[in-house]
Design an enzyme around this catalytic site. Sequence first.
Site, PDB file in Angstrom:
ATOM      1  N   PRO A 137     -18.236  73.848 -76.852  1.00  0.00           N
ATOM      2  CA  PRO A 137     -16.818  73.467 -76.827  1.00  0.00           C
ATOM      3  C   PRO A 137     -15.945  74.707 -76.684  1.00  0.00           C
ATOM      4  CG  PRO A 137     -17.662  73.380 -79.074  1.00  0.00           C
ATOM      5  CD  PRO A 137     -18.839  73.655 -78.194  1.00  0.00           C
ATOM      6  N   GLY A 139     -12.564  77.081 -76.960  1.00  0.00           N
ATOM      7  CA  GLY A 139     -11.484  77.250 -77.917  1.00  0.00           C
ATOM      8  C   GLY A 139     -11.855  76.952 -79.346  1.00  0.00           C
ATOM      9  N   SER A 145     -16.454  81.662 -73.820  1.00  0.00           N
ATOM     10  CA  SER A 145     -16.133  82.578 -72.720  1.00  0.00           C
ATOM     11  C   SER A 145     -17.215  83.637 -72.542  1.00  0.00           C
ATOM     12  CB  SER A 145     -14.783  83.239 -72.958  1.00  0.00           C
ATOM     13  OG  SER A 145     -14.785  83.988 -74.159  1.00  0.00           O
ATOM     14  N   ALA A 146     -17.708  84.205 -73.640  1.00  0.00           N
ATOM     15  CA  ALA A 146     -18.754  85.220 -73.540  1.00  0.00           C
ATOM     16  C   ALA A 146     -20.040  84.631 -72.980  1.00  0.00           C
ATOM     17  CB  ALA A 146     -19.017  85.852 -74.905  1.00  0.00           C
ATOM     18  N   ASP A 189     -19.530  89.606 -78.974  1.00  0.00           N
ATOM     19  CA  ASP A 189     -19.847  88.268 -78.468  1.00  0.00           C
ATOM     20  C   ASP A 189     -20.810  88.344 -77.286  1.00  0.00           C
ATOM     21  OD1 ASP A 189     -18.073  87.438 -80.361  1.00  0.00           O
ATOM     22  OD2 ASP A 189     -16.490  86.895 -78.964  1.00  0.00           O
TER      23      ASP A 189
END
Length: 444
Positions: A137, A139, A145-146, A189
């Site tokens: 998921p 956010g 993102s990583a 990350d």
Amino acid sequence: MTHPQTRAARKERADFFGPHRGTLTASAPARLDVMGGISDYSGSMVLQYPLHRSTTVSVALRSDRVFRVASTDTSSTGVHREIEVRLPARFSYASLKRMFNKESRWASYAIGCAAALIKEKGVACYGADIWIDSTIPSGRGVSASAALEVAVMSGLCKALNVRLKDKELPLLCQFVENRIVGAPCGVMDQTVCYLGKANTLLPILCQPQTVFEPLPVPNGINFVGIDTGVTHAVSGDAYGSVRAAAFMGYEIIRRSIRKSRPYGGYLANITPSVFDSKYLSLLPRHLTGRDFLDQYRSTVDRETVVRRSRTYAVKAATAHPIYEHQRVILFKHYLESLERCRPSQADRKRMLNQVGELMYQSHVAYTQVGLGHERADEIVEMARRYGESRGIYGARITGGGSGGTVCLLTAGRNGLKSAREIAARLPGRSNVFTRSADGARWRP
């Protein structure tokens, strides 16, 4: 985005690439920030746990300088997102950023990986089709993102026969997020998404990136992530302001001792006793950007900007990585002792309570710097009330804070059951992250 195994996703993927076209597939997991979090950019030790949720990308090369990226939007089942960008032979990162608006920014993570390979490594990449599937998921503070960056970078490197060293690939992914996407993140990350091992914590000393042997999670102990339901973003104002404030504090300390790069350039290398005795009194609780810039002109941080109109919590933001680094070192020591020494049941509970207390302290510190959230506080308070008798020993907000995910330290089946009960008491439907997986993988 849809689950990679659904029939609809497989058909969409096949239509996207067309028949008789070879693709290479790579994947990378989400991560749970157990300890360290926002202190990574100040050189702290961090402990990161790779999760079973993952992002999978399929890559096929092109020769017309076109980069086409597609995925399926999780917010609306079956809604397809696709963007096509033509990269000229010569481009700047500034011009690349201007190609994306708020709605298409998601694709900059993928196309940015290709751009970084071209400009930073001199790779001859003349275009690619990139299909994204994910069970992470976005956010929610578990590094969607990583994982995307690492999966895309791994897939492109394999398709292009580019060999990067293990630590080089995460650093290049961080570069993408900092310079192309515009998020001032550290490197933890990307490192765990690439190098993490299932059921272990990856210790990383972020100076900038010393990776230690994975630390096995002691038998019977679990780290559980509970989604607060509150979206957060490392690119948001709150995270950037806290990072800027930490570097403002470092600049004040640096000027006070008249050295160009004291403590190796990292706040985390200042011990708490030295900080308390020598530097704490130098730092204002709050300082406007105008007053700071008038006296000091700038900080050493390239990823954030001190804004004249903003007020910064300099003292708390500077202190946090100094104390957090010590908490992480103690946390790691206790877990190693639990695994190595096989303590009695009474000693085991005592040590788990000490480990949990370090997590609670870290959570409070997030609130002090301005990255807490009332929903995260609610989860942590429930964890405290459940306590040792119900198998929960500690909890803290994770990652960039301001919502996202809370990490719980639980013991045995009773602890896992309690964690799920806490999640069930939250409004809406919360993601609960319990399973672990290895870092990046690829296959033809």
